[in-house]
Enzyme design. Structure first.
Site, PDB file in Angstrom:
ATOM      1  N   CYS A  75     -18.315 -11.578  29.565  1.00 33.50           N
ATOM      2  CA  CYS A  75     -17.551 -12.546  28.766  1.00 33.50           C
ATOM      3  C   CYS A  75     -17.366 -12.111  27.319  1.00 33.50           C
ATOM      4  CB  CYS A  75     -18.252 -13.906  28.793  1.00 33.50           C
ATOM      5  SG  CYS A  75     -19.875 -13.923  27.983  1.00 33.50           S
ATOM      6  N   GLN A  76     -17.927 -10.954  26.929  1.00 31.94           N
ATOM      7  CA  GLN A  76     -17.944 -10.615  25.510  1.00 31.94           C
ATOM      8  C   GLN A  76     -16.548 -10.527  24.887  1.00 31.94           C
ATOM      9  OE1 GLN A  76     -19.697  -9.196  27.858  1.00 31.94           O
ATOM     10  NE2 GLN A  76     -21.817  -8.850  27.237  1.00 31.94           N
TER      11      GLN A  76
END
Length: 397
Positions: A75-76
């Protein structure tokens, strides 16, 4: 249900699904600390692989014949704490869709941060999953309403072959607990308050009678001199009077049970493994909702606007109630299934043994109720499409 997890991390999602009774047959992750932690705590069925290699891993996953694929792509690239630039991590959302499309399990569950919903990567993944025949429910769930002492909001996508979109929304909403879980429910802090490094200019001190904010890698850092000298005005007590959480306490807030074995991973890596996880209690709640629908124990709610739509067409209040009741009865005969077309829905209904035992008049009423509901859904879709088109035209102008 035979379960394969992609991007398994330290095992929070697998733990929740195992508690719900799923059979975990394989798990994959590319990061060695995650794989080692998963192997020690969940099982030896985890493999270290770079999931970018779809041509190698895709056939492997398909050969396992999973009933469900679960996972949370990195998800970064989407996270509010990240750079918000779609790169290699975002491309893993597309890879997740590819694996599902190749293996074609009956179900999939994908989780990510809320920002991922508006990404180009998800738009591409959504197109692939639609082409593969999946109907999808997309929703944002706050973990604190599912047994987790943390206000962690995650975007959840549940897909099932042959369903219409939104088929599981009411069941997921109905799985919420009656009250939010708070930190004091899970860990004992005699101080009654704790400090957690705030994100941005947020509050740093919290009461144990409220959920913690979303866990990030730096959550357990001690108060910086800047915060000590200029605390948030809404802090309920002085920073010095609040407990500073240990790594184990942060892990418990994130849903890991006491005694989770992190092995020889560095403290920094453990903080990252904890922050990346889907809390196991939230995973378990989602897993149980899926199992209940798979077993036909739940049905989707008939939308509230359906009765009003019928009234506008001249139906009496009693007729509206009857039609809604008949629609629910048909859904129960279909074991909670919904379908992408009215014709498929009627075909499936007529094929059930229980429907065939009903009187001809009752059969006719059930068909009519489903037909009206299909017309209602079509009208809603047309209006939504027109609304989106109008918005796009205004933006273009």
């Amino acid at each position: 249900m035979r379960t394969v997890e992609l991007f398994c991390g330290a095992g929070g999602m697998s733990l929740g699904f195992r508690r719900a009774g799923y059979d975990l047959v394989q798990a994959y992750d590319a990061w060695e600390p995650a794989v080692a932690t998963y192997r020690r705590n969940v099982g030896s069925h985890v493999w270290r692989h770079d999931l970018k290699d779809v041509f190698t891993i895709g056939p492997m996953v398909a050969s396992l014949r999973p009933d469900i694929i679960i996972g949370g792509p990195p998800c970064q690239d989407y996270s509010a704490a990240g750079k918000k630039v779609e790169g290699d991590n975002a491309s893993m959302t597309r890879a997740f869709a590819m694996y599902v499309s190749i293996a074609r399990p009956r179900w999939f569950v994908m989780e990510n941060v809320r920002q991922a919903k508006k990404s180009r990567a998800w738009a591409d993944a959504n197109d692939m999953l639609k082409a593969a025949g999946y109907g999808m429910t997309e929703t944002v769930l706050d973990a604190s309403w599912f047994g987790v002492p943390q206000s962690r909001k995650r975007w959840i996508v549940v897909g099932r072959l042959g369903e219409r979109d939104g088929f599981l929304a009411s069941a997921l909403a109905g799985a919420r607990s009656e009250r939010r879980t708070v930190v004091g429910d899970v860990i004992d802090l005699p101080q009654g308050h704790f400090y957690m490094r705030p994100f941005g200019d947020g509050r740093g001190v919290r009461s144990v009678e409220e959920p913690a904010p979303a866990i990030i890698r730096t959550s357990r850092e001690r108060p910086w001199p800047k915060y000590l000298n200029n605390p948030h005005p809404d802090d309920p007590v002085r920073v010095e009077e609040a407990a500073v959480l240990t790594q184990d306490q942060v892990a418990r807030i994130q849903g890991f049970p006491e005694g989770w074995d992190w092995g020889s991973a560095t403290a920094k890596d453990i903080d990252q493994l904890i922050a990346n996880a889907l809390p196991s209690q939230l995973a378990e709640a989602i897993a149980r909702v899926v199992l209940a629908r798979e077993a036909g124990d739940t049905i989707p709610n008939v939308e509230g606007g359906f009765a009003q739509w019928l009234r506008r067409r001249g139906r009496s209040a009693q007729s509206c109630r009857n039609t809604k009741s008949q629609c629910n009865r048909a859904r129960r005969l279909l074991a909670g299934r919904t379908f992408t077309s009215h014709a498929l829905e009627i075909e499936a209904l007529e094929a059930t043994w229980d429907f065939q035992q009903l009187e001809v008049r009752t059969q006719s009423n059930l068909r009519a109720a489903l037909r009206l509901h299909a017309e209602f859904l079509s009208m809603k879709a047309e209006r939504q499409g027109a609304r989106l088109t109008a918005i796009a035209l205004r933006k273009a102008a």
